[in-house]
Design a protein around this motif. Structure first.
Motif, mmCIF file in Angstrom:
data_model
loop_
_atom_site.group_PDB
_atom_site.id
_atom_site.type_symbol
_atom_site.label_atom_id
_atom_site.label_comp_id
_atom_site.label_asym_id
_atom_site.label_seq_id
_atom_site.Cartn_x
_atom_site.Cartn_y
_atom_site.Cartn_z
ATOM 1 N N ARG A 165 -5.625 60.568 23.770
ATOM 2 C CA ARG A 165 -5.807 61.603 24.793
ATOM 3 C C ARG A 165 -4.651 61.590 25.792
ATOM 4 O O ARG A 165 -4.135 62.638 26.181
ATOM 5 C CB ARG A 165 -7.132 61.348 25.494
ATOM 6 N N ARG A 171 -20.747 62.658 19.570
ATOM 7 C CA ARG A 171 -19.392 63.157 19.843
ATOM 8 C C ARG A 171 -19.169 63.335 21.334
ATOM 9 O O ARG A 171 -18.108 62.995 21.860
ATOM 10 C CB ARG A 171 -19.141 64.463 19.091
ATOM 11 N N ILE A 208 -16.274 61.349 23.537
ATOM 12 C CA ILE A 208 -15.280 62.070 24.329
ATOM 13 C C ILE A 208 -15.320 61.584 25.777
ATOM 14 O O ILE A 208 -14.288 61.348 26.397
ATOM 15 C CB ILE A 208 -15.503 63.596 24.234
#
Length: 91
Positions: A56, A28, A32
């Motif tokens: 995003r 994760r 990101i």
């Protein structure tokens, strides 16, 4: 004579193997980070990373007024790259 072979699977990171939770957390964190840098690596990023980067930037357009113009430009670049890869022509 006995020969030993390495067990199949992931190699240990550091002195001990990672737990499943640690591996998931690392995955994760990497996703990101990749999403945050998607606009810098348009040609080499995977579609999943580009879509995460697009999400995003769209979030920044709505939540960060000071960053909205830049986020729009970055989102447009990502959209153009995705369209180019998938043969979608924009009018």
């Amino acid at each position: 004579m006995t020969t030993t072979t390495a067990k199949p699977g992931r190699p240990a990171k550091g002195s001990a193997a990672m737990t499943t939770a640690q591996r998931a957390t690392e995955f994760r964190r990497n996703r990101i980070e990749q999403a945050g840098q998607a606009h810098e690596n348009l040609g080499t990023s995977t579609e999943a990373v580009l879509l995460a980067g697009l999400a995003r930037q769209l979030k920044y357009i709505k939540t960060d007024a000071g960053h909205a113009d830049t986020a729009r430009d970055i989102a447009a670049d990502i959209i153009r790259e995705l369209c180019s890869r998938n043969g979608i022509k924009l009018a």
